[in-house]
Structure formats: structure tokens, C-alpha cells
Design an enzyme around this catalytic site. Structure first.
Site, PDB file in Angstrom:
ATOM      1  N   ALA A 103       0.839  -1.191   0.000  1.00 50.90           N
ATOM      2  CA  ALA A 103       0.000   0.000   0.000  1.00 50.90           C
ATOM      3  C   ALA A 103       0.876   1.244   0.000  1.00 50.90           C
ATOM      4  O   ALA A 103       2.079   1.154   0.217  1.00 50.90           O
ATOM      5  CB  ALA A 103      -0.900   0.015   1.234  1.00 50.90           C
ATOM      6  N   HIS A 146      -0.772   1.002   9.340  1.00 46.67           N
ATOM      7  CA  HIS A 146       0.559   1.477   8.928  1.00 46.67           C
ATOM      8  C   HIS A 146       0.441   2.706   8.025  1.00 46.67           C
ATOM      9  O   HIS A 146       1.085   3.728   8.275  1.00 46.67           O
ATOM     10  CB  HIS A 146       1.294   0.344   8.209  1.00 46.67           C
ATOM     11  CG  HIS A 146       2.630   0.693   7.659  1.00 46.67           C
ATOM     12  ND1 HIS A 146       3.808   0.316   8.266  1.00 46.67           N
ATOM     13  CD2 HIS A 146       2.992   1.386   6.558  1.00 46.67           C
ATOM     14  CE1 HIS A 146       4.827   0.762   7.555  1.00 46.67           C
ATOM     15  NE2 HIS A 146       4.365   1.421   6.504  1.00 46.67           N
ATOM     16  N   GLU A 147      -0.379   2.616   6.997  1.00 42.58           N
ATOM     17  CA  GLU A 147      -0.497   3.752   6.067  1.00 42.58           C
ATOM     18  C   GLU A 147      -1.111   4.952   6.771  1.00 42.58           C
ATOM     19  O   GLU A 147      -0.711   6.092   6.526  1.00 42.58           O
ATOM     20  CB  GLU A 147      -1.327   3.365   4.840  1.00 42.58           C
ATOM     21  CG  GLU A 147      -0.833   2.131   4.086  1.00 42.58           C
ATOM     22  CD  GLU A 147       0.648   2.121   3.779  1.00 42.58           C
ATOM     23  OE1 GLU A 147       1.240   3.200   3.570  1.00 42.58           O
ATOM     24  OE2 GLU A 147       1.248   1.017   3.770  1.00 42.58           O
TER      25      GLU A 147
HETATM   26  N1  TRP Z   1       5.629   3.643   1.439  1.00 44.30           N
HETATM   27  C1  TRP Z   1       4.985   2.372   1.219  1.00 44.30           C
HETATM   28  C2  TRP Z   1       4.776   1.788   2.590  1.00 44.30           C
HETATM   29  O1  TRP Z   1       5.600   1.162   3.149  1.00 44.30           O
HETATM   30  C3  TRP Z   1       5.806   1.446   0.396  1.00 44.30           C
HETATM   31  C4  TRP Z   1       5.510   1.431  -1.060  1.00 44.30           C
HETATM   32  C5  TRP Z   1       4.317   1.272  -1.631  1.00 44.30           C
HETATM   33  C6  TRP Z   1       6.426   1.452  -2.129  1.00 44.30           C
HETATM   34  N2  TRP Z   1       4.442   1.215  -2.983  1.00 44.30           N
HETATM   35  C7  TRP Z   1       5.716   1.332  -3.316  1.00 44.30           C
HETATM   36  C8  TRP Z   1       7.785   1.574  -2.212  1.00 44.30           C
HETATM   37  C9  TRP Z   1       6.329   1.299  -4.566  1.00 44.30           C
HETATM   38  C10 TRP Z   1       8.406   1.560  -3.440  1.00 44.30           C
HETATM   39  C11 TRP Z   1       7.678   1.435  -4.597  1.00 44.30           C
HETATM   40  O2  TRP Z   1       3.809   2.001   3.221  1.00 44.30           O
HETATM   41 ZN    ZN Z   2       5.448   2.443   5.111  1.00 45.98          ZN
END
Ligand code: TRP
Ligand code: ZN
Length: 894
Positions: free
Chosen positions: A294, A329-330
Site C-alpha cells: 500500500a 501502517h499507512e
Molecule cells: N511507502 C509504502 C509503505 O511502506 C511502500 C511502497 C508502496 C512502495 N508502494 C511502493 C515503495 C512502490 C516503493 C515502490 O507504506
Molecule cells: Zn510504510
């Protein structure tokens, strides 16, 4: 089933993928293979305060018009060129303050547009065109089924338009989207919708404003014909937040658990950290094609359907927990990541380590803290330790990378969370919570570094974290040894530490390591208070006085640090801890150590072609008393009866003999099943379903014990187990019990298996996420023609090479779930994987690179496996690879 480890490793999924673009290979394989170094950081030469984006979505392509208010960064010295990152798109025009630039006034390369000497303050207008219909990399703007959506982290924004694609450029965004009204009735972007209406010719538009300045990796846009569920949340200070969750039509009834989880997370962050949501709406969109779990885009999260959908009949308890934790988490990223973000991508753990830690604490507060913690410990040991001990070892804060997408690792995420947990433990709960608030207040609206975070921790808590900072800088898993001496009522405890060399670091300095310790007498009563020893030198000694007899020590209780502890304890001591230890994690750990002693000895014997080593009677006695007086928490009972995984056993060797390890584990499991057949039958019947499905601690714990009993009975093909499992399969009202039955039947040939598998495939044919479970089962079945089976499934209509969830289910299910076939001595398993990596690398390099990671640690395997793996790596290296896959393969061969 550890929820959080799954997010990175093996996302299962689906969505109705009615329309798929014709597979078109990326023509841009001129990968940017330049290595970037943390030490080379320079502030951006220009800042962009305001961004206005205009998307004109057409079947033939999407026109993007960006208008940016640009000014020279007063903090930047040196060169004054403006670098705008951009790739895989067609540039139409560039204008400064309304005047179009001639082609000689800028330099257009494969990866950037550079304007050599622009004014110190100006308005920049860029027009370009992108092709979402043929974007199978799933970065930038792309199609997932009926939905157009974006993924910009880490550097996907530079596939949308020319822009400084770096998180330390933060801007306020206004986004206008125009599209066909029938095809895309729902238009979404970050922030509040401030205007919408008819655009003529069957088209419509909407304009969004996000009041918070943000880096471009948090930008998001969605357009589609979507179903929606809606709810609301009133924050502690009375803000009414509109909560909406969109998916493709027909899936709305799989979204209630995700919505409920969001509200739980919002309340938890208020109760725990006093953090309230800061916008009037929180929108989530679930898409079937997504590279990760996500994404926390400000006010507009995009999720893999695998991390949203959960309905009793389609999702297991593990799926329910995964959804709950990823949704939380998100949400937590809204502060730790969005309000305070990363200065550069070397700082990724600043947001991910902290957010995973917050997610872990949230999960622990949802019930069964001990078992939840056990899952987290298991992820570190079974996934992070192997990474730390392999060719891709890197510090929580890496020093360099070629492709950032390769650094969304278990080390950055989960070890990063363990590092935060150690700080929290040293500070104490309240002081730690205050310190996080201090960090967030001090840096609100800024893009900062891990060092800034550590300084904020020190300022607020008064801790000296000078030496502790090495946890961010040094890769590798510290090895501790513990030895004791007892005489004259006195106990001396000696601890040593050393950390093996990792690819870029041969010399390691001692870490600052909290080691929790408790002592018990022969009756299992605690002796004295539990202690936390702080080991910060290569070798240290502690003395404890006033004992009547030598106590039993429970060391590294609760896994206070991500280290390997070598403390040889007798089987009798381990059995005692298993029965008495007041910490559930330690009770489980004692059981694991007891099993490991046997398994390692047996695997060693088998590897040397010696007769198998028998398990000690103490092990069976311990199991017998565990079954006689099981812990109230049923999930803990299940954990304590689960043997260490093959990976964990393999970790005990320098080079794993896969077949010796698998053989030892299977033999012990069968021996336990044979000795306790009657008890497992009783356990099974006492834990069978007695009412409709409910997802809670007590019920999911009960189902775990039920599944475990079935699994042991199936391991010896106990009389009647096949029919029993088929009946469970047929009668179950939920996916957890169905999967328990199928898991038990998986390796048993015969009619019951065929009937259950056939029914499953027919019943769930229209549920791609459920069919992923089926693909995994097929790919992991032990059978002589397993490789042919996987090759056939690659051609099956139910498989889809362009969907990451399908690929992870089939190829991940094979490589991770079918050790016998994947590691077959003839090397055909490795060859199959390499074939598919090559095919996939042309479509989705991020996913191909993740699969290549399965071949990279060839040195960890004994020959012939190790050499056969290396052969496939060499074969890959000789091909034209993406930067992503190239970096992994090169690390493996280095
Ligand atoms: N920031 C996202 C999370 O950990 C991670 C993530 C989602 C991501 N899609 C991605 C990282 C595509 C790299 C590429 O919650
Ligand atoms: Zn994250």
C-alpha cells in the site's frame, strides 16, 4: 502467519482484471545505473512552492500540463542549473514566465531535462504526454483493471512529468483532472475537491487542493468507475472526517474490515500519541495491480486489494490481521512520513522504521501481545537475519544505491523498527511517546534525516545515543555469547559480542545492546527482579549474589535486541523455561531452542551421511506437559508446537544442505505426530468450529490450534485424516478452516485432495485473490513433476504475468514454499526462476529484481545447489537487465 513480514515478502492478491493492455516491452532499457551515495547529498538548487497540475485523460494517452512557482534555494551554494527528472514520456513544451523555450535553451536527456541558468524566481510551465495504457512497470500513472492510478514512491513522479523528483522539494499541489464521464465517473487527487463539473463532449472534470506542502512522492491521482463504502470519524477535537474506500464494483462487501481497522487506527493514534487526523477526508482506493502492499499518499492512499479485502469466506485470519495492520501502517504515515518526511532516500527508515514500530505497537494493543510479538521476532529471524547475512546486507541507513526500489527491504523496515523499539525500551514508554511528539513538533513540515530524529530523541529523553547510532550505520547481525559461572552463592554472567563482516564493511565496532535477563529457581519461581543489561563493549561481566542454588536464566527476554544469542542451555533448563517462564515470547523461544538443538544435530548427521540423530526424551516430555497444561492463549500453544522453519534451521549453518534440513524437520514432525496421535486428535476435536466465524483473539487462536493438529495428523497420513480434512473443507463457513483443510491435504495424494482442490478452483474462479491461494497451494505441492506443474500454470488462463500478486503467488509460492523442487540438485528450479525473471524484467523491473533476490544468496547454500544458483545468476548477468535487477544480480556475484 506473521502479518507484517508478509507485506514485503509475499503479497497475495487479486482484482477483476477485465481489460489488460497488450503486453508491450519497455523500450527504455537504457537503465540509469549510476550509483548514488549518501555522502554526496546537496540541497536542491531550486525550490518549488506551488504546483498546479492538469491531467487530460484520453484513450490515446494522457496530457500533463504542470505549472510550477520556482525560486532559487537560499541554502544552496554552487551551480545554478535546474534539474528536472523525467523519463519514458514525450515532452511538448517548456516555458518560463509564459515564454516558450527553444530547444537550445534546455538540455533533454534520457532521465532529465536541465535548464542551465534560469532566473532566480519564475513560473515554469511544462507540457508532456504519457502512456498509462502501456505502463506495466506500475510506477507513475498506470492502469489496473478499470482504474487509472498513480504510484510515485520512490521516484515514480518522474514518469508523470519533468520535476525535481526528490523528497526535499516540498510544494502545495492543485490538481485538475479531466476525463470521459462514463469511463471515469470517479476522479480523485490529494486534498479537498474544490470544484467539479461538466467539460463538454461527454467529459467532466474535478479540481483538488491539498493544503499541506508535500514531496512529489506523496502525489496521487485516481480515475475510474468505482464502487465505494463510506463512513465517518470524529476526531478528539471534533473534526468530522469523511472516510471513503473505493474498489472496482462488486467488491464493496469485502471492505468493511478495512474500514473498521482505519477507525481503530485513528483512535489508537489519538489515544497513544495524541495525534489527530488533519484533513476533512481520508480516501482509500484498492487496486488489483500493485507492486507493494500500500501507499500513504496524503489523504489518498492506494492499496493492493490484498491489503484491503477481507471477508470471512474469502480471507483467512492471517489476511484479516494483514489488512488491519497495513491499513494502520499507512494511516500512521500521515504524521511519521507525511507531516515530517525524509530529506533523501537514504533516510527511508526515518519514516518506515518508525511507522512499522508504531504499527507493531498497535497490533500488540489489539490483543494477544505475546503472540503478536512472536510473529515480529519470527520475521526478523527468518527474513531479516538472512538478508543481513547475505550479499545484500546493508545498514538500516544505506550508504549507496543504484535503484532505490531495491532498498524497500526488511532491514530498512523491520530492523529499523527494532532499533526504535530499543530506544523506546531504554527511554521508558511515556518518555518515548513524549520524545516522538517532540520530534514531530520540532520538524513539522520538514524533510529531515535519521540524525535529526536521533537528536530529537536525545533532547527529549536525556539518553546518550552516541554509540547507539551504530545501529543505523553498521550492517550485519551481532552475535552474542553468554556464559555463566556459579560458585559460593554467586552468579557471574559474561557476555561477548562480535559482528561478522558484510559486503561493504569489514570492521565492526561494538554495538550498544540491551539484553533483558530474568532468573528462575527449580520450581519456576522468579529469583529477584528481571534486569536489562547494557552490553556496549566487546566483552563484559556482571555479578549477582545471594543465591541458594544455581538459577535458570532466561536471556534476551522478549527479544530486546535484533541479535543472535549463543547460550547453550541444557534440554532440562529449556524444558523448565518452556513450562514456567512468565514471558510468553521466552516460553516460545525456549521451545524453539529445544527443537533447534535436535534439528541442527539431525541435519548435521544427515548432511554427513550418518544415521539420523534421535530427539531427546526431554523434548517429548516437554511437549507432553505442554499439552497437559496448555497456556490460556491458544495461539501461544500453536506457536509453541510449531517447529522452527527450514530457513531458521538453515541459518544455523554457514552453508545450508537443504535436503538435510528438510529431512530433519520432516522426521521430527512425524515423530511428534506419531507419539501424540491421540492427543492431536483430541486437540483437533476440542478446537473445532462451534459457531459462525468471528475474527478475534480467542477464536483465531482456537482455529490455529485446530489447523496445527490437522497438520501434524496429515504429516503421518493418520488413519481417517483425509476424509476428516475433506469434511472440514466442505463444512467450513470460513477461509481459515478451508485453508487448514487444504494445507493438510496438499501433499496427500488421492480422492479427498482432488475433490477439495477441484471444488476450490471452481468455487473461487471469480475471486483472483482467492485463486492466488490456490496457485500457491499448487506451486508448493510436493510432487516429482512439480516443475512441469509450475510451467503449466504459467500458461494457465488463471495466471496473469502482468499482475504482481499472481506472479508472487505462483513463483514466490514455488521458490519459497517448495524447497524440494526449487532446490532440486539438477538446478531446474533455479533455471525456471531465471527464465521468468528475464521475461518479467522487460515489463516490471521492480518485481523482477525482487525475484532475483531469491537467487542472490547462493553462497549460503551447499553445493551442488549453491553452484547451480550461481550459474543462473551468471546467466542473468550476461543478459540485458534493468538497473533494478542488474543491481541485485551484481551484488549476488560480487
Ligand atoms: N511507502 C509504502 C509503505 O511502506 C511502500 C511502497 C508502496 C512502495 N508502494 C511502493 C515503495 C512502490 C516503493 C515502490 O507504506
Ligand atoms: Zn510504510
Amino acid at each position: 502467519m506473521a502479518a507484517s513480514g508478509d507485506r514485503l515478502a509475499a503479497m497475495a492478491d487479486a482484482s477483476g482484471h477485465r481489460r489488460h493492455p497488450t503486453i508491450q516491452e519497455q523500450d527504455d532499457m537504457t537503465a540509469n545505473t549510476q550509483r548514488k551515495y549518501r555522502a554526496d547529498y546537496q540541497p536542491p538548487a531550486y525550490l518549488i512552492d506551488d504546483v498546479a497540475l492538469d491531467f487530460d485523460i484520453r484513450d490515446t494517452g494522457t496530457r500533463v500540463r504542470g505549472q510550477y512557482q520556482v525560486r532559487r534555494n537560499p541554502d544552496a551554494a554552487g551551480a545554478a542549473a535546474l534539474q528536472l527528472d523525467g523519463r519514458d514520456m514525450q515532452l511538448h513544451s517548456v516555458a518560463i514566465d509564459g515564454r516558450a523555450l527553444g530547444a537550445d535553451e534546455y538540455e533533454l536527456g534520457e532521465h532529465a531535462l536541465v535548464i542551465a541558468a534560469p532566473p532566480s524566481q519564475f513560473s515554469l510551465t511544462i507540457e508532456n504526454e504519457i502512456d498509462p495504457e502501456h505502463n506495466l512497470a506500475l510506477e507513475g500513472l498506470y492502469r489496473s483493471g478499470d482504474i487509472l492510478c498513480t504510484q510515485c514512491e520512490a521516484t515514480g513522479f518522474s514518469r508523470i512529468t519533468y520535476f525535481p523528483d526528490r523528497p526535499d522539494v516540498m510544494s502545495r499541489y492543485t490538481t485538475r483532472i479531466e476525463a470521459d464521464a462514463d469511463q471515469y465517473p470517479v476522479l480523485l487527487a490529494n486534498g479537498n475537491c474544490v470544484e467539479s463539473g461538466d467539460a463538454g463532449a461527454g467529459r467532466h472534470y474535478a479540481v483538488f487542493e491539498d493544503p499541506f506542502a508535500k514531496p512529489c512522492y506523496l502525489f496521487a491521482l485516481v480515475a475510474g468507475d468505482l464502487g465505494m463504502i463510506r463512513d465517518s470519524y470524529t476526531t478528539a477535537s471534533g473534526r468530522e472526517v469523511d472516510l471513503r474506500l473505493y474498489t472496482e464494483h462488486g467488491n464493496e462487501d469485502q471492505c468493511d474490515h478495512a474500514m473498521a481497522s482505519l477507525k481503530q487506527a485513528m483512535a489508537w493514534d489519538e489515544d497513544t500519541y495524541g495525534l489527530e487526523y488533519d484533513l476533512d477526508s481520508y480516501v482509500t482506493v484498492a487496486v488489483g495491480s500493485f507492486n507493494m502492499g500500500a501507499m500513504e499518499n496524503k489523504g489518498l492512499n492506494v492499496f493492493n486489494t490484498a491489503c484491503i479485502f477481507a471477508r470471512a469466506d474469502t480471507a483467512t485470519d492471517g489476511d484479516f490481521a494483514l489488512v488491519r495492520d497495513v491499513v494502520a501502517h499507512e494511516y500512521f504515515h500521515n504524521y511519521t512520513g507525511n507531516r515530517v518526511t525524509c530529506r533523501d532516500w537514504f533516510q527511508l527508515s526515518l519514516k518506515e522504521g518508525l511507522t512499522v514500530y508504531r504499527e507493531h505497537q498497535f497490533a500488540i494493543d489489539q490483543g494477544s501481545p505475546g503472540v503478536t510479538r512472536i510473529g515480529q521476532v519470527r520475521t526478523i529471524r527468518e527474513v531479516q537475519f538472512p538478508e543481513d547475512g547475505g550479499p545484500r546486507a546493508h545498514p538500516v541507513r544505506p550508504e549507496s544505491y543504484v535503484e532505490m526500489n531495491n532498498f524497500y527491504t526488511i532491514t530498512v523496515y523491520e530492523k529499523g523498527a527494532e532499533v526504535i523499539r530499543m530506544i523506546a525500551q531504554m527511554a521508558g514508554r511515556d518518555a518515548f511517546l513524549r520524545a516522538v511528539r517532540h520530534y514531530l513538533d520540532k520538524h513539522d513540515g520538514q524533510a529531515v534525516t535519521i540524525e535529526d530524529f536521533v537528536v530529537a530523541m536525545e533532547e527529549s529523553t536525556g539518553l546518550d545515543l552516541d554509540q547507539f547510532r551504530r545501529w543505523y550505520a553498521q550492517a550485519g547481525t551481532p552475535r552474542l555469547t553468554l556464559t555463566t559461572e556459579f560458585d559460593q552463592n554467586q552468579l557471574r554472567v559474561r557476555l561477548t559480542q562480535s559482528t561478522p563482516a558484510t559486503p561493504d564493511q569489514s570492521e565492526k565496532q561494538p554495538f550498544d545492546i540491551p539484553v533483558a535477563l530474568a532468573m528462575f529457581d527449580a520450581q519456576g519461581l522468579p529469583v529477584g527482579e528481571p534486569q536489562v543489561l547494557r552490553l556496549n563493549q566487546a566483552e563484559q561481566q556482571w555479578q549477582f549474589d545471594g543465591f541458594d542454588a544455581q538459577p535458570t536464566i532466561s536471556a534476551l527476554r522478549g527479544f530486546t535486541a535484533p541479535v543472535k544469542l549463543d547460550y547453550p542451555q541444557s534440554d532440562a533448563e529449556l524444558a523448565r523455561l518452556m513450562a514456567f517462564d512468565s514471558d510468553p515470547v521466552s516460553r516460545w523461544d525456549a521451545a524453539q531452542a529445544l527443537y533447534l538443538n535436535t534439528l541442527v544435530a539431525d541435519a548435521r548427521a544427515r548432511g554427513a551421511d550418518q544415521p539420523p540423530a534421535a530427539a531427546p526424551q526431554a523434548l517429548f516430555d516437554a511437549i507432553e506437559s505442554l499439552l497437559a497444561t496448555p497456556p490460556d492463549d491458544r495461539a501461544l500453544l500453536a506457536e509453541m508446537l510449531t517447529l522452527p522453519s527450514e530457513t531458521r534451521i538453515g541459518e544455523q549453518f554457514d552453508a545450508t544442505d537443504v535436503f538435510a534440513v528438510n529431512g530433519a524437520r520432516r522426521a521430527l514432525k512425524q515423530e511428534i505426530a506419531r507419539r501424540f496421535t491421540g492427543l492431536f486428535e483430541t486437540l483437533r476435536d476440542a478446537h473445532a468450529a462451534s459457531g459462525p466465524y468471528v475474527f478475534d483473539v480467542a477464536e483465531s487462536g482456537r482455529r490455529r490450534v485446530f489447523a496445527l493438529a490437522l497438520d501434524y495428523l496429515a504429516a503421518i497420513d493418520a488413519p481417517g485424516i483425509r476424509d476428516h480434512a475433506l469434511a472440514v473443507y466442505n463444512d467450513a463457513d470460513n477461509m481459515t478452516d478451508r485453508m487448514a483443510a487444504l494445507g493438510a491435504l496438499r501433499d496427500l495424494t488421492g480422492d479427498a485432495r482432488t475433490r477439495a482442490m477441484t471444488d476450490f478452483a471452481e468455487r473461487w474462479a471469480d475471486y483472483p485473490l482467492v485463486m492466488d491461494k490456490w496457485l500457491r497451494l499448487q506451486a508448493s505441492t510436493r510432487r516429482d513433476d512439480a516443475i512441469a506443474q509450475v510451467r503449466a500454470l504459467l500458461e494457465d488462463a488463471r495466471f496473469d504475468f502482468t499482475n504482481p500478486n499472481r506472479v508472487r503467488a505462483l513463483l514466490g509460492g514455488f521458490a519459497r514454499g517448495n524447497g524440494e523442487a526449487f532446490h532440486h540438485a539438477d538446478g531446474q528450479g533455479y533455471q525456471l526462476l531465471a527464465d521468468e525473471i528475464l521475461r518479467l524484467d522487460r515489463l516490471n523491473p521492480q518485481l523482477a529484481a525482487a525475484l532475483a533476490g531469491l537467487l542472490a544468496p547462493w553462497r549460503r547454500y551447499a553445493s551442488p545447489q549453491g553452484t547451480a544458483m550461481r550459474e543462473q545468476l551468471t546467466r542473468l548477468a550476461a543478459s540485458d537487465l534493468s538497473a533494478n535487477t542488474g543491481e541485485i544480480v551484481a551484488a549476488g556475484l560480487a
